[in-house]
Design a protein around this motif. Sequence first.
Motif, PDB file in Angstrom:
ATOM      1  N   ARG B 386       0.828  -1.198   0.000  1.00 19.46           N
ATOM      2  CA  ARG B 386       0.000   0.000   0.000  1.00 19.46           C
ATOM      3  C   ARG B 386       0.870   1.257   0.000  1.00 19.46           C
ATOM      4  O   ARG B 386       0.611   2.219   0.737  1.00 19.46           O
ATOM      5  N   SER B 387       1.906   1.235  -0.829  1.00 25.34           N
ATOM      6  CA  SER B 387       2.805   2.396  -0.927  1.00 25.34           C
ATOM      7  C   SER B 387       2.035   3.668  -1.275  1.00 25.34           C
ATOM      8  O   SER B 387       2.371   4.756  -0.823  1.00 25.34           O
ATOM      9  N   GLY B 388       0.977   3.524  -2.093  1.00 27.44           N
ATOM     10  CA  GLY B 388       0.193   4.686  -2.487  1.00 27.44           C
ATOM     11  C   GLY B 388      -0.504   5.326  -1.301  1.00 27.44           C
ATOM     12  O   GLY B 388      -0.503   6.546  -1.146  1.00 27.44           O
ATOM     13  N   ASP B 389      -1.101   4.505  -0.464  1.00 30.21           N
ATOM     14  CA  ASP B 389      -1.821   5.034   0.709  1.00 30.21           C
ATOM     15  C   ASP B 389      -0.893   5.812   1.638  1.00 30.21           C
ATOM     16  O   ASP B 389      -1.249   6.889   2.113  1.00 30.21           O
ATOM     17  N   ILE B 390       0.283   5.261   1.902  1.00 26.07           N
ATOM     18  CA  ILE B 390       1.179   5.958   2.832  1.00 26.07           C
ATOM     19  C   ILE B 390       1.721   7.240   2.177  1.00 26.07           C
ATOM     20  O   ILE B 390       1.888   8.265   2.835  1.00 26.07           O
ATOM     21  N   ALA B 391       1.921   7.191   0.851  1.00 22.59           N
ATOM     22  CA  ALA B 391       2.391   8.391   0.142  1.00 22.59           C
ATOM     23  C   ALA B 391       1.342   9.506   0.215  1.00 22.59           C
ATOM     24  O   ALA B 391       1.669  10.673   0.439  1.00 22.59           O
ATOM     25  N   VAL B 392       0.070   9.141   0.024  1.00 20.82           N
ATOM     26  CA  VAL B 392      -1.003  10.146   0.109  1.00 20.82           C
ATOM     27  C   VAL B 392      -1.054  10.736   1.518  1.00 20.82           C
ATOM     28  O   VAL B 392      -1.142  11.950   1.698  1.00 20.82           O
ATOM     29  N   ARG B 393      -0.950   9.851   2.526  1.00 24.06           N
ATOM     30  CA  ARG B 393      -1.002  10.344   3.919  1.00 24.06           C
ATOM     31  C   ARG B 393       0.111  11.361   4.162  1.00 24.06           C
ATOM     32  O   ARG B 393      -0.104  12.391   4.805  1.00 24.06           O
ATOM     33  N   ILE B 394       1.308  11.044   3.635  1.00 25.68           N
ATOM     34  CA  ILE B 394       2.449  11.933   3.867  1.00 25.68           C
ATOM     35  C   ILE B 394       2.267  13.240   3.104  1.00 25.68           C
ATOM     36  O   ILE B 394       2.525  14.320   3.629  1.00 25.68           O
ATOM     37  N   LYS B 395       1.760  13.151   1.887  1.00 26.90           N
ATOM     38  CA  LYS B 395       1.508  14.381   1.121  1.00 26.90           C
ATOM     39  C   LYS B 395       0.543  15.297   1.888  1.00 26.90           C
ATOM     40  O   LYS B 395       0.763  16.501   1.989  1.00 26.90           O
ATOM     41  N   TYR B 396      -0.522  14.705   2.439  1.00 28.15           N
ATOM     42  CA  TYR B 396      -1.517  15.534   3.135  1.00 28.15           C
ATOM     43  C   TYR B 396      -1.064  15.976   4.521  1.00 28.15           C
ATOM     44  O   TYR B 396      -1.739  16.768   5.161  1.00 28.15           O
ATOM     45  N   SER B 397       0.088  15.455   4.980  1.00 27.57           N
ATOM     46  CA  SER B 397       0.623  15.989   6.234  1.00 27.57           C
ATOM     47  C   SER B 397       1.385  17.275   5.957  1.00 27.57           C
ATOM     48  O   SER B 397       1.849  17.939   6.877  1.00 27.57           O
ATOM     49  N   GLY B 398       1.535  17.633   4.670  1.00 28.14           N
ATOM     50  CA  GLY B 398       2.163  18.909   4.329  1.00 28.14           C
ATOM     51  C   GLY B 398       3.546  18.779   3.711  1.00 28.14           C
ATOM     52  O   GLY B 398       4.189  19.771   3.407  1.00 28.14           O
ATOM     53  N   VAL B 399       4.013  17.544   3.497  1.00 31.03           N
ATOM     54  CA  VAL B 399       5.324  17.330   2.889  1.00 31.03           C
ATOM     55  C   VAL B 399       5.235  17.623   1.379  1.00 31.03           C
ATOM     56  O   VAL B 399       4.268  17.229   0.735  1.00 31.03           O
ATOM     57  N   SER B 400       6.242  18.301   0.853  1.00 27.50           N
ATOM     58  CA  SER B 400       6.211  18.651  -0.566  1.00 27.50           C
ATOM     59  C   SER B 400       6.312  17.402  -1.442  1.00 27.50           C
ATOM     60  O   SER B 400       7.080  16.485  -1.158  1.00 27.50           O
ATOM     61  N   GLU B 401       5.520  17.393  -2.530  1.00 24.94           N
ATOM     62  CA  GLU B 401       5.438  16.211  -3.383  1.00 24.94           C
ATOM     63  C   GLU B 401       6.789  15.752  -3.922  1.00 24.94           C
ATOM     64  O   GLU B 401       7.019  14.579  -4.122  1.00 24.94           O
ATOM     65  N   ASN B 402       7.688  16.702  -4.187  1.00 31.92           N
ATOM     66  CA  ASN B 402       8.982  16.339  -4.798  1.00 31.92           C
ATOM     67  C   ASN B 402       9.867  15.551  -3.843  1.00 31.92           C
ATOM     68  O   ASN B 402      10.835  14.945  -4.272  1.00 31.92           O
ATOM     69  N   THR B 403       9.568  15.597  -2.552  1.00 34.11           N
ATOM     70  CA  THR B 403      10.389  14.865  -1.584  1.00 34.11           C
ATOM     71  C   THR B 403       9.898  13.446  -1.406  1.00 34.11           C
ATOM     72  O   THR B 403      10.561  12.626  -0.807  1.00 34.11           O
ATOM     73  N   ILE B 404       8.678  13.155  -1.927  1.00 38.24           N
ATOM     74  CA  ILE B 404       8.091  11.832  -1.740  1.00 38.24           C
ATOM     75  C   ILE B 404       8.407  10.952  -2.944  1.00 38.24           C
ATOM     76  O   ILE B 404       8.175  11.332  -4.086  1.00 38.24           O
ATOM     77  N   LEU B 405       8.948   9.773  -2.647  1.00 35.65           N
ATOM     78  CA  LEU B 405       9.328   8.842  -3.698  1.00 35.65           C
ATOM     79  C   LEU B 405       8.544   7.556  -3.489  1.00 35.65           C
ATOM     80  O   LEU B 405       8.551   7.011  -2.394  1.00 35.65           O
ATOM     81  N   ILE B 406       7.844   7.075  -4.526  1.00 37.39           N
ATOM     82  CA  ILE B 406       7.131   5.806  -4.358  1.00 37.39           C
ATOM     83  C   ILE B 406       7.918   4.685  -5.024  1.00 37.39           C
ATOM     84  O   ILE B 406       8.207   4.742  -6.212  1.00 37.39           O
ATOM     85  N   LYS B 407       8.299   3.697  -4.212  1.00 31.64           N
ATOM     86  CA  LYS B 407       8.984   2.498  -4.725  1.00 31.64           C
ATOM     87  C   LYS B 407       8.317   1.306  -4.068  1.00 31.64           C
ATOM     88  O   LYS B 407       8.659   0.939  -2.945  1.00 31.64           O
TER      89      LYS B 407
END
Lengths: 244, 460
Positions: B386-407
Amino acid sequence: MGEIKIAHMYPDLMNLYGDRGNLICLSQRLKWYGFNCKITPVSLGEDLDFNDIDFIFMGGGSDREQDLIYRDLWKRADRLWIEIEEGMPMLAICGAYQLLGKYYQALDGKIMQGLSFFDFYTEGEEKRLIGNIILEAEVTGEKVTVVGFENHGGRTYLNDSAIEPFGKVIKGYGNNGYDKTEGIFYKNLIGTYLHGPLLPKNPDIADFFIKVILMRKGIKLDKKLDNTIENFAHEQVKKMILAG
Amino acid sequence: MRGLRKITAMLTGKILLLLMKVLGRQGTVLPGKIARRIDPDILKKLAKNITEEIIVVTGTNGKTTTSNMIAQILTEEGYSIIHNRAGANMLTGITTAFIAGSDFTGRRRYHYAVLETDEANVPLLLREVKPRLLLITNFFRDQLDRYGELDYTVKMIKDAVRESSIELVLNADDPLMADFERYTGLCVWYYGFDDTDYDTLVSSESREGRYCVFCGNEISYRRYHYAQLGSFYCNKCGNHNPEPNFLARDLVMNPHLRFKINNIEIESYYQGFYNAYNILAAVSAAKLLGVENETIRKAIKSYIPRAGRMEVFNINGKETILILVKNPAGLNQTLTAMKHDKRRKNIFLALNDNAADGRDVSWIWDADVEIINETNYERIVCSGKRSGDIAVRIKYSGVSENTILIKTPLKEGIEAACSGEGETTYILSTYTALFPCRKILRRMHHKKASKEGEVFRLTE
């Protein structure tokens, strides 16, 4: 630009399975669109002026809390119904959704009254309906898939065939596991069993609410957000559900 | 006939254990499962080989660390013990632990058994073994989709001990345990924290037990230690924390844990308030079993964490820390501990949704992931099913999208995290991704690095 005001009904009592994520999602997206957002928690017995509110949210709760909420909502029912009729956007999840119907009959036969806004009822059964779910919904005017997680003991039956469901079940249980309907959709209100939470992985539904909120304030939304991550998550779950 | 049954069960269990070892599998459940089919009373019979006491540890968070620490203290004192492994905490896993420890005739004696068990499993376990102590760490929201509401689990445990002569060891700071003593009429020992410098006056949102267990009124807090643990009282009926028999005070969390329990000075290389509670719970049990203060102090100080309980690897000369996260309270505590570590970080999070993780991943929205903004991160890699779910959660915590990497594949994800610019890497993982992550990290672990135990030091 004016502030968007969201009423979060009974956050202490009605917040199961990450439902507060829906509000995190709305307030962040509003911010990215350039609007400030204020979330007002409303507790039992607390005054609420609907004139001052742009969106109403109510999450799921356990059976014990349902009765307390019903008694409090009953006092606000007339005003709330007028607002819904006038197009107030509202999201009611799980237990909150059940409260909009006629009644909830628990396993032991005990009946808990609902607000009777809509002609549907819910019956509790022992086996809970749990799992990932995928729907097809048309609230935005276009067909979109909606993904989420359901976890409910109640089976909801729509008596009135004129009630529009929120979506058609593609995989999962939905209202009752039989008739492929999920939730209800009326004007700008969505009642649904979907946790997950609903809005973050379904940005189309989040934006449906945001557009309505802004339209009612006479603002047209022309900016677009980058939904790459949201869509990735949506597709990932969708693939998994369809494969399993 | 009954003796034959036991011996057949023992033999089969032993052979299966051996077979699985040869095959390189972790035989923690199957031998017990099969042996129980042959002799349903096998656990009852083997439990009679315990000459001193049986201790059962349960609760939502910290039961593995707490029971491992009790085992360590008892071993340090020179006792022989039976102890089940993390994850194998249902009846089958516990039976396997007894079979593994016993000889072929099932007669070898041990001083103590320290049994970690799942909350929902407590009533079943108590039908087969008679512990002296039942220790409960806490009741947090966890994997609700497996067991239904928390209230139900708590009541099941209360009903299961009611007619027994068990002594309960309870957390005085958890309002959900406040009525155990009155409800069960049993002898209860409490452990709890005095005010600390790390307390807060307002709560985080993801707490359980907002209502008084006696009168249903909303409870108030004088201070929060963490999650719903704190100094509480009820305005309506006067219910408040029971007086602890084991009181922890003078807590220091930086660079690592130091505090006093009654008159014992505790020092541990662990971090985080939740671990201070685990230590407090373990020490309370050890004192009740009559262990000397000096033994306790030494055992806690030399205690080295097991898989995922802040295990440290050395990868490319950088400290890489593996941590298990499985629910909102645990994730909040982990992020808070990361905030206290001021170094620049690469962060990796693996979210799975297999049965043992909980199928419902919505719990990540009940955690205060927003704390991640204060952790001095360089990049955040999202991985697992569920890499997508955790990535969305982190994005909505205010982290900039460019810092988030999905692997999504774990190996790619860990490699991407470890190659970041941060001075250190934090690997956070849910249960079923933990052992695969660990295997990958072990392979990457610098060969010349000293033994696991010696590299374990989080902050200089």
